[in-house]
Design an enzyme around this catalytic site. Structure first.
Site, mmCIF file in Angstrom:
data_model
loop_
_atom_site.group_PDB
_atom_site.id
_atom_site.type_symbol
_atom_site.label_atom_id
_atom_site.label_comp_id
_atom_site.label_asym_id
_atom_site.label_seq_id
_atom_site.Cartn_x
_atom_site.Cartn_y
_atom_site.Cartn_z
ATOM 1 N N LEU A 1 66.249 -39.749 -24.445
ATOM 2 C CA LEU A 1 67.882 -40.035 -25.193
ATOM 3 C C LEU A 1 67.532 -40.107 -26.510
ATOM 4 O O LEU A 1 68.358 -40.965 -27.118
ATOM 5 C CB LEU A 1 68.214 -41.221 -24.511
ATOM 6 C CG LEU A 1 68.425 -41.248 -22.898
ATOM 7 C CD1 LEU A 1 68.767 -42.490 -22.362
ATOM 8 C CD2 LEU A 1 69.522 -40.118 -22.719
ATOM 9 N N ALA A 2 66.784 -39.286 -27.390
ATOM 10 C CA ALA A 2 66.813 -39.216 -28.679
ATOM 11 C C ALA A 2 68.229 -38.592 -29.036
ATOM 12 O O ALA A 2 68.999 -38.362 -28.367
ATOM 13 C CB ALA A 2 65.798 -38.496 -29.325
ATOM 14 N N VAL A 3 68.440 -38.109 -30.236
ATOM 15 C CA VAL A 3 69.903 -37.638 -30.602
ATOM 16 C C VAL A 3 70.466 -36.427 -29.780
ATOM 17 O O VAL A 3 71.484 -36.637 -29.236
ATOM 18 C CB VAL A 3 69.686 -37.162 -32.276
ATOM 19 C CG1 VAL A 3 68.742 -36.214 -32.337
ATOM 20 C CG2 VAL A 3 70.865 -36.641 -32.583
ATOM 21 N N SER B 1 71.898 -24.532 -28.363
ATOM 22 C CA SER B 1 71.874 -24.509 -29.742
ATOM 23 C C SER B 1 73.339 -25.139 -30.251
ATOM 24 O O SER B 1 74.302 -25.183 -29.676
ATOM 25 C CB SER B 1 72.094 -22.880 -30.075
ATOM 26 O OG SER B 1 72.463 -23.028 -31.589
ATOM 27 N N GLY C 1 72.706 -28.002 -32.637
ATOM 28 C CA GLY C 1 72.256 -29.193 -33.147
ATOM 29 C C GLY C 1 72.896 -30.477 -32.542
ATOM 30 O O GLY C 1 73.412 -30.436 -31.416
ATOM 31 N N LYS D 1 66.981 -17.828 -26.593
ATOM 32 C CA LYS D 1 67.097 -18.969 -27.571
ATOM 33 C C LYS D 1 66.255 -18.704 -28.483
ATOM 34 O O LYS D 1 66.494 -18.861 -29.854
ATOM 35 C CB LYS D 1 66.966 -20.405 -27.037
ATOM 36 C CG LYS D 1 66.793 -21.439 -27.931
ATOM 37 C CD LYS D 1 68.249 -21.778 -28.630
ATOM 38 C CE LYS D 1 68.342 -22.838 -29.725
ATOM 39 N NZ LYS D 1 67.511 -23.856 -30.116
ATOM 40 N N HIS E 1 67.762 -16.016 -30.701
ATOM 41 C CA HIS E 1 68.697 -16.581 -31.325
ATOM 42 C C HIS E 1 68.263 -17.215 -32.569
ATOM 43 O O HIS E 1 68.986 -16.922 -33.700
ATOM 44 C CB HIS E 1 69.493 -17.470 -30.569
ATOM 45 C CG HIS E 1 70.520 -18.453 -31.278
ATOM 46 N ND1 HIS E 1 70.072 -19.612 -32.065
ATOM 47 C CD2 HIS E 1 71.872 -18.563 -31.220
ATOM 48 C CE1 HIS E 1 71.030 -20.319 -32.591
ATOM 49 N NE2 HIS E 1 72.320 -19.550 -32.286
ATOM 50 N N ASN E 2 67.160 -17.940 -32.558
ATOM 51 C CA ASN E 2 66.768 -18.781 -33.810
ATOM 52 C C ASN E 2 66.102 -17.871 -34.789
ATOM 53 O O ASN E 2 66.341 -18.109 -36.030
ATOM 54 C CB ASN E 2 65.568 -19.899 -33.466
ATOM 55 C CG ASN E 2 66.171 -21.108 -32.784
ATOM 56 O OD1 ASN E 2 67.458 -20.891 -32.196
ATOM 57 N ND2 ASN E 2 65.572 -22.218 -32.782
ATOM 58 N N GLU F 1 68.868 -16.330 -36.340
ATOM 59 C CA GLU F 1 69.281 -17.365 -37.509
ATOM 60 C C GLU F 1 68.539 -17.290 -38.740
ATOM 61 O O GLU F 1 68.995 -17.292 -39.840
ATOM 62 C CB GLU F 1 69.436 -18.607 -36.944
ATOM 63 C CG GLU F 1 69.577 -19.918 -37.431
ATOM 64 C CD GLU F 1 69.456 -21.366 -36.558
ATOM 65 O OE1 GLU F 1 69.957 -21.312 -35.504
ATOM 66 O OE2 GLU F 1 68.645 -22.211 -37.236
ATOM 67 N N LYS G 1 60.318 -25.066 -38.068
ATOM 68 C CA LYS G 1 59.724 -25.752 -36.885
ATOM 69 C C LYS G 1 58.969 -24.729 -36.112
ATOM 70 O O LYS G 1 58.349 -25.537 -35.297
ATOM 71 C CB LYS G 1 60.839 -26.402 -36.148
ATOM 72 C CG LYS G 1 61.409 -27.641 -36.889
ATOM 73 C CD LYS G 1 62.400 -28.251 -36.187
ATOM 74 C CE LYS G 1 62.944 -29.514 -36.432
ATOM 75 N NZ LYS G 1 63.867 -30.074 -35.728
#
Ligand code: NBP
Length: 479
Positions: A12-14, A130, A132, A184, A187-188, A191, A262
């Site tokens: 349950l972080a952001v 995706s 954020g 994904k 996708h990144n 990006e 990252k």
């Protein structure tokens, strides 16, 4: 405990917190769990009124709170922690239960985990998310892999909380096992490429035309009303228009020019190399970030001579911003064409049967690369699902062919002025490479045969050949 929760979120972080809130806001009862209890308590205290949450404080309590088949989303730090959490829950589950990893896992890890859990009768759904933290709360783009059976149970919930575009959810079953995380990853990578191209366009407008960041923000705002309309162009204008409160100068001028990553760009490039797909735009974007971070190397080289920066002539300057728009658009088409080729290749290699039109569709909203442009990509793949490259489909072909003079002008101007444009340049080189009648690869084959007897094929005869270069260069053997 009564088994009431429709779905559970552990981690349950952001990201996990916002996904849990999004699910609850859509009327689903959400069981909550986190390694350390404080995050669970904080969620309930801060947002408990948004929907129905079932806070739990042990793995047993968490799985007992879920209706069958259980749906457990794990949203923890990718890598070892994901394996730890899977191992904590798996022994407590029943056949048919579904573990959903919504973190940023490498697709190869997802394939491994899916195979291992399938052996134990459990579904494992690696899911790309995706957008954020804002996306997780208000509607992300969701890219689930895993079995079709698991999607039948899970899909409706994910589609509910995903971004919606024209009444369609930005979520679809991408394909089996690691397909979701693979998509994904690409996708990144796209990006990265998109961001680099935008950054180079900014640098050109500044370096060649002398515009200041606020003026360039206006140019991007205008572009955002046309075919480049996208989230990334929109936020670029915001960032460029931002004034640093401490110095009262442009924000972009006080930020250190060392871009971070990252690692998903690196994964994309590594996979492109493994599959033999020339994703040169993504690779250049990744290396451009890497170059920017080599501060000592850059300091050592800073004094190297560059060209004398002759200002553009009045006529050149007048059309240059429009030329940059054309070059940016054409290079974006290349970036996406390469990314979709990588998905095609991955789909063939790993047996996923990915629908490229559906991928374009779920990237239209919620995610970082969302753009009007994706409507055209979707249409192109819907019209021709096995399209070899976006560059040859009607809309894009016409647009890129029209853009090419401007594109060439921008790249030559950049070279003339010594402004680095690896993204725009590699995209043009790719375009020219693909459309070439003959490539110098023929010479490379000759060289390889000369020093290593690697053989070559001929254009006029079937078979594989070797020239006996040292003994008798006129003699050619069939290999
Ligand atoms: P983090 O990636 O910062 O991870 C923090 C969470 O992992 C906490 O709940 C933490 O528990 C838990 N955790 C860790 Br660390 N080690 C654990 C272990 N050994 N066992 C159990 N739990 C463990 O959180 P995030 O930024 O919310 O991202 C979650 C996932 O979503 C990541 O995979 C991330 O790559 C992905 N993602 C993030 C974004 C984004 O914009 N941030 C976007 C898309 C995807 P604790 O509270 O007890 O320390």
């Amino acid at each position: 405990m009564t088994t009431t929760a429709n779905i559970g979120v552990s981690g349950l972080a952001v990201m996990g917190r916002n996904l849990a809130r999004n699910l609850a806001r859509h009327g689903h009862t959400v069981a909550l769990h986190n390694r350390t209890e404080h995050r669970t308590r904080e969620l309930v205290e801060g947002f408990g009124s948004e929907g129905t949450f079932v806070p739990t404080y042990s793995a047993r309590e968490f799985v007992d709170a879920l209706e069958r088949p259980r749906r457990l989303v794990i949203m923890v730090k990718a890598g070892g922690p994901t394996d730890d959490v899977i191992e904590e829950f798996a022994p407590l589950l029943d056949p048919g239960d579904i573990i959903i990893d919504a973190g940023n896992a490498h697709f190869a890890d997802t394939r491994r985990r899916e195979a291992a859990l399938r052996e134990r009768g459990l579904h494992f759904v690696g899911t790309g998310v995706s957008g954020g933290e804002e996306g997780a709360l208000h509607g992300p783009s969701i890219m689930p892999g895993g079995s079709a059976e698991s999607y039948a149970s899970l899909g409706p919930l994910l589609e509910d909380i995903a971004a919606q575009v024209d009444g369609e959810p930005c979520c679809t079953h991408v394909g089996p096992d690691g397909a979701g995380h693979f998509v994904k990853m690409v996708h990144n990578g796209i990006e990265y490429s998109d961001m680099q191209l935008i950054a180079e366009s900014f640098d050109l407008l500044r370096g060649a035309l002398g515009y200041d960041p606020a003026e360039i923000a206006e140019v991007f705002r205008t572009w955002n009303t046309g075919r480049l309309d996208s989230y990334l162009i929109e936020i670029t204008a915001e960032v460029l228009a931002h004034t640093d409160p401490a110095t009262d100068g442009p924000f972009v001028d006080v930020v250190a020019d060392e871009a971070e990553q990252k690692g998903t760009g690196r994964w994309t490039v590594q996979n492109g190399l493994e599959l033999g797909v020339p994703i040169t735009g993504i690779a250049e974007a990744t290396f451009a970030r890497s170059l920017s971070g080599h501060t000592q190397l850059r300091a050592a080289a800073r004094g190297l001579a560059g060209p004398t920066r002759a200002a553009l002539t009045g006529a050149e300057a007048e059309r240059f911003a429009d030329d940059v728009e054309q070059a940016l658009y054409a290079s974006k088409v290349v970036a996406y064409a390469q990314g979709f080729n990588q998905i095609q290749a991955g789909s063939a290699e790993y047996g996923w049967d990915i629908d490229l039109g559906a991928v374009a569709s779920i990237w239209r909203g919620g995610c970082i690369i969302r753009a009007t442009f994706l409507d055209d990509i979707r249409a192109a793949f819907r019209a021709e699902p096995t399209l070899p490259t976006l560059l040859t489909s009607g809309t894009f072909r016409t647009a890129v062919e029209r853009a090419q003079d401007s594109w060439r002008n921008v790249v030559t101007t950049a070279v003339r002025l010594g402004i680095p444009t690896p993204g725009l340049s590699t995209a043009l080189a790719y375009y020219d490479g693909l459309r070439a009648e003959r490539l110098p690869a023929a010479l490379v084959q000759g060289q390889r045969d000369y020093f290593g007897a690697h053989t070559y094929r001929r254009t006029d005869r079937e078979g594989t050949f070797h020239t006996t270069w040292a003994a008798d260069p006129r003699a050619e053997e069939r290999a």
